[in-house]
Design a protein around this motif. Sequence first.
Motif, PDB file in Angstrom:
ATOM      1  N   ILE A 125       8.893  31.083 -16.487  1.00 22.87           N
ATOM      2  CA  ILE A 125      10.021  30.386 -15.845  1.00 22.87           C
ATOM      3  C   ILE A 125      11.150  31.397 -15.673  1.00 22.87           C
ATOM      4  CG2 ILE A 125      11.696  28.512 -16.038  1.00 22.87           C
ATOM      5  CD1 ILE A 125       9.718  27.023 -17.825  1.00 22.87           C
TER       6      ILE A 125
ATOM      7  N   ARG B  66      13.845  40.691 -14.906  1.00 20.88           N
ATOM      8  CA  ARG B  66      13.247  40.714 -16.246  1.00 20.88           C
ATOM      9  C   ARG B  66      11.922  39.952 -16.309  1.00 20.88           C
ATOM     10  NH1 ARG B  66      12.494  43.684 -20.514  1.00 20.88           N
ATOM     11  NH2 ARG B  66      12.118  42.486 -22.403  1.00 20.88           N
TER      12      ARG B  66
ATOM     13  N   ASP C 287      10.554  29.633 -10.165  1.00 20.72           N
ATOM     14  CA  ASP C 287      11.829  30.291  -9.859  1.00 20.72           C
ATOM     15  C   ASP C 287      12.443  29.569  -8.664  1.00 20.72           C
ATOM     16  OD1 ASP C 287      12.917  33.430 -10.658  1.00 20.72           O
ATOM     17  OD2 ASP C 287      13.882  32.365  -9.009  1.00 20.72           O
TER      18      ASP C 287
ATOM     19  N   ASP D  54      14.294  31.062  -6.540  1.00 17.69           N
ATOM     20  CA  ASP D  54      14.406  32.043  -5.454  1.00 17.69           C
ATOM     21  C   ASP D  54      13.013  32.245  -4.853  1.00 17.69           C
ATOM     22  OD1 ASP D  54      16.300  34.763  -4.733  1.00 17.69           O
ATOM     23  OD2 ASP D  54      14.137  34.908  -4.417  1.00 17.69           O
TER      24      ASP D  54
ATOM     25  N   ALA E 218      11.441  35.747  -5.220  1.00 18.07           N
ATOM     26  CA  ALA E 218      11.012  36.041  -6.587  1.00 18.07           C
ATOM     27  C   ALA E 218       9.711  35.320  -6.910  1.00 18.07           C
ATOM     28  CB  ALA E 218      12.104  35.623  -7.575  1.00 18.07           C
TER      29      ALA E 218
ATOM     30  N   GLU F 117      16.608  23.367  -9.149  1.00 23.22           N
ATOM     31  CA  GLU F 117      16.883  23.911 -10.489  1.00 23.22           C
ATOM     32  C   GLU F 117      16.145  23.194 -11.613  1.00 23.22           C
ATOM     33  OE1 GLU F 117      21.209  23.779 -10.531  1.00 23.22           O
ATOM     34  OE2 GLU F 117      21.236  25.946 -10.205  1.00 23.22           O
TER      35      GLU F 117
ATOM     36  N   PRO G  96      18.898  32.927 -16.107  1.00 20.97           N
ATOM     37  CA  PRO G  96      20.276  33.216 -16.523  1.00 20.97           C
ATOM     38  C   PRO G  96      20.638  32.469 -17.812  1.00 20.97           C
ATOM     39  CG  PRO G  96      20.172  32.820 -14.160  1.00 20.97           C
ATOM     40  CD  PRO G  96      18.821  32.479 -14.706  1.00 20.97           C
TER      41      PRO G  96
ATOM     42  N   HIS H 273      19.158  28.886 -20.737  1.00 17.73           N
ATOM     43  CA  HIS H 273      18.229  29.185 -21.840  1.00 17.73           C
ATOM     44  C   HIS H 273      17.965  27.988 -22.748  1.00 17.73           C
ATOM     45  CE1 HIS H 273      18.582  33.877 -21.756  1.00 17.73           C
ATOM     46  NE2 HIS H 273      18.185  33.357 -20.612  1.00 17.73           N
TER      47      HIS H 273
ATOM     48  N   MET I 188      16.213  24.857 -21.089  1.00 18.58           N
ATOM     49  CA  MET I 188      14.799  25.077 -20.789  1.00 18.58           C
ATOM     50  C   MET I 188      13.973  25.195 -22.065  1.00 18.58           C
ATOM     51  SD  MET I 188      15.065  27.649 -17.537  1.00 18.58           S
ATOM     52  CE  MET I 188      15.344  26.979 -15.883  1.00 18.58           C
TER      53      MET I 188
ATOM     54  N   VAL J 143      16.608  36.985 -24.455  1.00 18.05           N
ATOM     55  CA  VAL J 143      17.961  37.041 -24.971  1.00 18.05           C
ATOM     56  C   VAL J 143      18.901  36.698 -23.805  1.00 18.05           C
ATOM     57  CG1 VAL J 143      17.298  38.745 -26.644  1.00 18.05           C
ATOM     58  CG2 VAL J 143      18.142  39.548 -24.452  1.00 18.05           C
TER      59      VAL J 143
ATOM     60  N   LEU K 194      12.853  36.560 -27.761  1.00 24.67           N
ATOM     61  CA  LEU K 194      12.142  37.781 -27.346  1.00 24.67           C
ATOM     62  C   LEU K 194      13.070  38.997 -27.418  1.00 24.67           C
ATOM     63  CD1 LEU K 194      10.186  36.171 -24.375  1.00 24.67           C
ATOM     64  CD2 LEU K 194       9.342  36.634 -26.682  1.00 24.67           C
TER      65      LEU K 194
ATOM     66  N   GLU L 165      21.380  39.958 -11.415  1.00 26.16           N
ATOM     67  CA  GLU L 165      22.342  39.583 -12.462  1.00 26.16           C
ATOM     68  C   GLU L 165      23.772  39.458 -11.938  1.00 26.16           C
ATOM     69  OE1 GLU L 165      22.035  41.515 -16.225  1.00 26.16           O
ATOM     70  OE2 GLU L 165      19.897  41.103 -16.378  1.00 26.16           O
TER      71      GLU L 165
ATOM     72  N   TYR M   3      26.804  39.707 -25.597  1.00 31.02           N
ATOM     73  CA  TYR M   3      25.381  40.105 -25.631  1.00 31.02           C
ATOM     74  C   TYR M   3      25.052  40.657 -27.016  1.00 31.02           C
ATOM     75  CZ  TYR M   3      21.254  41.097 -22.669  1.00 31.02           C
ATOM     76  OH  TYR M   3      20.023  41.080 -22.055  1.00 31.02           O
TER      77      TYR M   3
HETATM   78  N1  LIG Z   1      15.433  42.015 -23.283  1.00 29.22           N
HETATM   79  C1  LIG Z   1      15.844  42.835 -22.338  1.00 29.22           C
HETATM   80  O1  LIG Z   1      15.775  44.048 -22.451  1.00 29.22           O
HETATM   81  C2  LIG Z   1      16.403  42.245 -21.081  1.00 29.22           C
HETATM   82  C3  LIG Z   1      16.591  43.038 -19.944  1.00 29.22           C
HETATM   83  C4  LIG Z   1      17.100  42.445 -18.797  1.00 29.22           C
HETATM   84  C5  LIG Z   1      17.414  41.101 -18.786  1.00 29.22           C
HETATM   85  N2  LIG Z   1      17.226  40.359 -19.916  1.00 29.22           N
HETATM   86  C6  LIG Z   1      17.540  38.929 -19.940  1.00 29.22           C
HETATM   87  O2  LIG Z   1      16.613  38.254 -19.093  1.00 29.22           O
HETATM   88  C7  LIG Z   1      17.230  37.134 -18.491  1.00 29.22           C
HETATM   89  C8  LIG Z   1      17.053  37.214 -16.964  1.00 29.22           C
HETATM   90  O3  LIG Z   1      17.710  38.387 -16.495  1.00 29.22           O
HETATM   91  P1  LIG Z   1      17.286  39.076 -15.136  1.00 29.22           P
HETATM   92  O4  LIG Z   1      17.795  40.465 -15.184  1.00 29.22           O
HETATM   93  O5  LIG Z   1      15.842  38.853 -14.849  1.00 29.22           O
HETATM   94  O6  LIG Z   1      18.152  38.235 -14.099  1.00 29.22           O
HETATM   95  P2  LIG Z   1      17.761  37.893 -12.588  1.00 29.22           P
HETATM   96  O7  LIG Z   1      18.948  37.275 -11.990  1.00 29.22           O
HETATM   97  O8  LIG Z   1      17.173  39.103 -11.933  1.00 29.22           O
HETATM   98  O9  LIG Z   1      16.596  36.818 -12.742  1.00 29.22           O
HETATM   99  C9  LIG Z   1      16.834  35.497 -13.130  1.00 29.22           C
HETATM  100  C10 LIG Z   1      15.892  34.619 -12.311  1.00 29.22           C
HETATM  101  O10 LIG Z   1      16.039  33.262 -12.756  1.00 29.22           O
HETATM  102  C11 LIG Z   1      15.959  32.449 -11.596  1.00 29.22           C
HETATM  103  N3  LIG Z   1      16.554  31.139 -11.877  1.00 29.22           N
HETATM  104  C12 LIG Z   1      17.862  30.807 -11.978  1.00 29.22           C
HETATM  105  N4  LIG Z   1      17.999  29.496 -12.261  1.00 29.22           N
HETATM  106  C13 LIG Z   1      16.737  28.989 -12.315  1.00 29.22           C
HETATM  107  C14 LIG Z   1      16.207  27.685 -12.555  1.00 29.22           C
HETATM  108  N5  LIG Z   1      16.989  26.629 -12.813  1.00 29.22           N
HETATM  109  N6  LIG Z   1      14.860  27.527 -12.530  1.00 29.22           N
HETATM  110  C15 LIG Z   1      14.041  28.573 -12.284  1.00 29.22           C
HETATM  111  N7  LIG Z   1      14.492  29.827 -12.043  1.00 29.22           N
HETATM  112  C16 LIG Z   1      15.812  30.029 -12.076  1.00 29.22           C
HETATM  113  C17 LIG Z   1      16.714  33.233 -10.537  1.00 29.22           C
HETATM  114  O11 LIG Z   1      16.419  32.792  -9.233  1.00 29.22           O
HETATM  115  C18 LIG Z   1      16.259  34.650 -10.826  1.00 29.22           C
HETATM  116  O12 LIG Z   1      15.109  34.998 -10.066  1.00 29.22           O
HETATM  117  C19 LIG Z   1      18.658  37.150 -18.973  1.00 29.22           C
HETATM  118  O13 LIG Z   1      18.773  36.320 -20.070  1.00 29.22           O
HETATM  119  C20 LIG Z   1      18.905  38.584 -19.385  1.00 29.22           C
HETATM  120  O14 LIG Z   1      19.910  38.715 -20.354  1.00 29.22           O
HETATM  121  C21 LIG Z   1      16.720  40.906 -21.053  1.00 29.22           C
END
Ligand SMILES: NC(=O)c1ccc[n+]([C@@H]2O[C@H](COP(=O)([O-])OP(=O)(O)OC[C@H]3O[C@@H](n4cnc5c(N)ncnc54)[C@H](O)[C@@H]3O)[C@@H](O)[C@H]2O)c1
Length: 450
Positions: A38, A43, A64, A66, A69, A92, A112, A116, A119, A134, A160, A220, A236
């Motif tokens: 999801i 990420r 997703d 988007d 994506a 959503e 986002p 968290h 979901m 996270v 995670l 992001e 964070y």
């Molecule tokens: N652990 C790590 O090293 C690490 C690295 C990067 C990001 N993250 C975490 O991962 C998470 C996502 O970050 P990201 O960089 O992928 O952001 P991103 O914006 O690239 O991806 C988020 C995705 O969630 C989708 N989304 C939003 N609302 C939604 C919904 N209601 N239902 C389904 N999909 C939905 C968006 O369309 C988008 O594709 C964040 O919590 C971020 O902090 C962790």
Amino acid sequence: MNRREFMGKAAATTALSMVAPMASFSKQRESQLKLAFIGVGARGAGQLSVALQRKDVVITAVCDIDRDALTNAQELVKKAGQKTPVAYGKGELDYKNLLEKEDVDGVIISTPWTWHTKMAVDAMKAGKATGLEVAGAFSIEECWDLVEAYESTNTPFMILENVCYRRDVMAVLGMVRENLFGEIVHLQGGYEHDLRAVKFNNGKQLYGGGVEFGDKGYSEAKWRTQHSVSRNGELYPTHGLGPAGLYINNNRGNRFVSLTSTASKARGLHDYIVNHPNGGANHPNANIEFKLGDIVNTMIKCANGESIMLTHDTSLPRPYSLGFRVQGTKGLWMDINNSIHIEGKSRPHEWENADNYMKKYDHPLWKKHENDTQGAGHGGMDFFVLHAFVEALKQGKEMPLDVYDCVSWSSVTCLSEQSIARGSEPQEFPDFTNGKWVHRKPIFGFDDAF
Ligand SMILES: NC(=O)c1ccc[n+]([C@@H]2O[C@H](COP(=O)([O-])OP(=O)(O)OC[C@H]3O[C@@H](n4cnc5c(N)ncnc54)[C@H](O)[C@@H]3O)[C@@H](O)[C@H]2O)c1
């Protein structure tokens, strides 16, 4: 005082028994797990690729909002030779349909931050083992929602937090457990990462190219930047606090008791907009007042007397660092200079290069799986965090980073906001374990299983 406050205050004297894994989850699973993802943005798609390297996982559904994506995720799965996963993206809340209709063993949530808890709670209630990216929860109320969903369903839940699996972090865990640093007194860590080109882009690419965010941003920049506009706190905490928590057995014989936070002024993001070739003083975003201080320092006091300093530093130019320091009665390690000093071993008042220590204490997991980490993000640690989720689930074992880890780390965000808003006033952590921390034993990283 409501029930939750009461539970927090009464915690030290009301130790309850451990939550036992639900029968259907405690049995060993089939050799192949069915997983759904999801959120498959930057990420989620990255971790999906890691999952697709595994023979013991099939991806049967993706979700997703988007369209690009979603299609990209389906293509990744097909290219890996698996059947096209069912796609959910009609709004959503379509993830709820996935949870209701799909017969999956587990879900990985990479959406986002504001999504968290909702979901993860829904996933646990639907009986799907839950791997949550996270940062986790964004209010004390959300923290309790996660705990209550876990305790009422016993659905496996893992936060995670990949940095817990960083190679040097795991080696240092071995050093701590062998008492190399003596009794641990103080720890430092944080998230010191110049995110200006993540918080702003041109709406088309992941990094930079403009000063747009929100609806005009990409990835992001669409959602993360708004937190810098409207919140002032440790946004964070988990990358720094995850390892620190493991070093002092947080929630397992120790716990975070209180914190104070102090924020600097906010200048970095405004300067970035004004000085960017596609920005300038007349760009509409140059009028925004960012609430997030450029440097937020948080000091946590632990039940066994240790202090932990966390630094959030994402709006100024700087090289990446998590700024770890582990210090005890016999010596210390710092990652920034890759150095160790141990009284009686190192020359007095001098640093030793940490390389030999890192080799000697290399964790068995890393020795066993070094080759499997090829291609996994963040220097290989992304392999281990997913590996742990999958293996724990397959083997019917407790998740190594659990709901109590998640909420004790995540609660730092709202507690730090409160502290800053009240002139760095100390804030108490609720005891989310309701006293169980007294008797729980450490389980993370004791062998090469996961
Ligand atoms: N652990 C790590 O090293 C690490 C690295 C990067 C990001 N993250 C975490 O991962 C998470 C996502 O970050 P990201 O960089 O992928 O952001 P991103 O914006 O690239 O991806 C988020 C995705 O969630 C989708 N989304 C939003 N609302 C939604 C919904 N209601 N239902 C389904 N999909 C939905 C968006 O369309 C988008 O594709 C964040 O919590 C971020 O902090 C962790």
